[in-house]
Design an enzyme around this catalytic site. Sequence first.
Site, PDB file in Angstrom:
ATOM      1  NE  ARG A  52       0.174   1.407   3.368  1.00 17.27           N
ATOM      2  CZ  ARG A  52       1.082   2.330   3.570  1.00 17.27           C
ATOM      3  NH1 ARG A  52       2.363   1.996   3.626  1.00 17.27           N
ATOM      4  NH2 ARG A  52       0.774   3.596   3.726  1.00 17.27           N
ATOM      5  N   GLY A  53       0.252   2.399  -0.104  1.00 19.25           N
ATOM      6  CA  GLY A  53       1.015   3.626  -0.312  1.00 19.25           C
ATOM      7  C   GLY A  53       1.123   3.820  -1.820  1.00 19.25           C
ATOM      8  NE  ARG A  95      -6.317   0.861  -1.736  1.00 13.87           N
ATOM      9  CZ  ARG A  95      -5.665   1.428  -0.728  1.00 13.87           C
ATOM     10  NH1 ARG A  95      -4.361   1.263  -0.589  1.00 13.87           N
ATOM     11  NH2 ARG A  95      -6.298   2.172   0.154  1.00 13.87           N
ATOM     12  CD  GLN A 202      -3.377   2.589   6.719  1.00 13.60           C
ATOM     13  OE1 GLN A 202      -3.996   2.973   7.700  1.00 13.60           O
ATOM     14  NE2 GLN A 202      -3.984   2.353   5.564  1.00 13.60           N
ATOM     15  CG  ASP A 243      -3.267   7.820  -1.769  1.00 12.68           C
ATOM     16  OD1 ASP A 243      -3.009   8.210  -0.625  1.00 12.68           O
ATOM     17  OD2 ASP A 243      -3.075   6.654  -2.155  1.00 12.68           O
ATOM     18  CG  ASN A 253      -2.594  11.445   2.311  1.00  9.36           C
ATOM     19  OD1 ASN A 253      -2.028  10.575   1.643  1.00  9.36           O
ATOM     20  ND2 ASN A 253      -2.258  11.684   3.570  1.00  9.36           N
TER      21      ASN A 253
END
Length: 352
Positions: A52-53, A95, A202, A243, A253
């Site tokens: 992720r990220g 995603r 996170q 993001d 984000n």
Amino acid sequence: MKTLDAYQAVRFDHDSDELILLDQTLLPNETRFLRLREPETVREAIHVLRVRGAPAIGVAAAYGYLLAAIAAQSHPADRFRADVAAARALLASARPTAVNLFWALDRMDRRFTAAAGLTNDAAVAALREEADAIRDEDTAMYRAIGDHGLSLLRPGMGILTHCNAGQLAASRYGTALAPIYRGQERDSNFRVFADETRPLLQGARLTAFELHAAGVDVTLICDNMAATVMGNGWIDAVLVGCDRVAANGDVANKIGTRGVAIMAKHYGIPFYVLGPTSTIDMATATGRDIVIEERPAAEVTTLWYEKPMAPAGVKAFNPAFDVTDNALVTAIVTEKGVARPPYGESLARLFA
Ligand code: MRU
């Protein structure tokens, strides 16, 4: 800076043709690496946040594309191309919010199209090169983001961050954490406060983990404590990742970022967004045009608890991201430099 080489989020083994992902859903309790060979399992890993990220998602998707081409390599040319196109569509559905996913897949598409007249083997070799290039461009880029970000800070500052935009999200230095790591190399002695970042934690599981392992002074707080630490005068700057940044400087984000930005404005604390230019989407006019991922209610009600912490069947709303209005953003820090308002002009200049 202590590098967390033992915790590299995304690698590719060109001998066995396997994508090696650190399963971030298990951190900080377990360090397990997954070896993936199919685009379907890469899609699943992105979807459930094993990787992720935004930048790491892009690199993983590029290798997922490559795995599809490797699997179809022995087929006739038309089937080869059809299989890769189907895998591309599958990966793109993992995603919706992080633009780096689509940016990386578009780069792979362009390389694949350019290889149209070549043999399947030559096309796979070209895709291998492109996926490696997407991965390798990272370190120098994040070092530059770190140095531009560091120029905005002074030694000893208190810094608040939200979610994880560090080495686990974007190789080596990360984005929002890059100035902290670059500062550590120069004894800047920042005091970092990490929001735990409900619901998927996170900040607690990943940011606190990687900063602590790297020897950075980090204090974990619950999300609802941010106003208290700001009000106490402990925070001199907020650093967050992104993001997707729209052309007008609105920033998508992790959910909760907007609240942090509003509080920072109230307390007169600069709010900096850090990310590579690949996260700026000039084709998206404003934050209203950004698709916000909605995730399962169970992440809010039950996921992290031994027993459910909400009544069975209660409704829960679980948007994974929010959009911070550009008016709340002090500056956007990229590898090409620092953009300031008005963002319509300063972001366009980065691409000129
Ligand atoms: O849902 P996640 O964990 O993928 O969300 C990550 C973030 O919101 C990060 O801040 C962003 O992707 C930048 S990572 C360098």
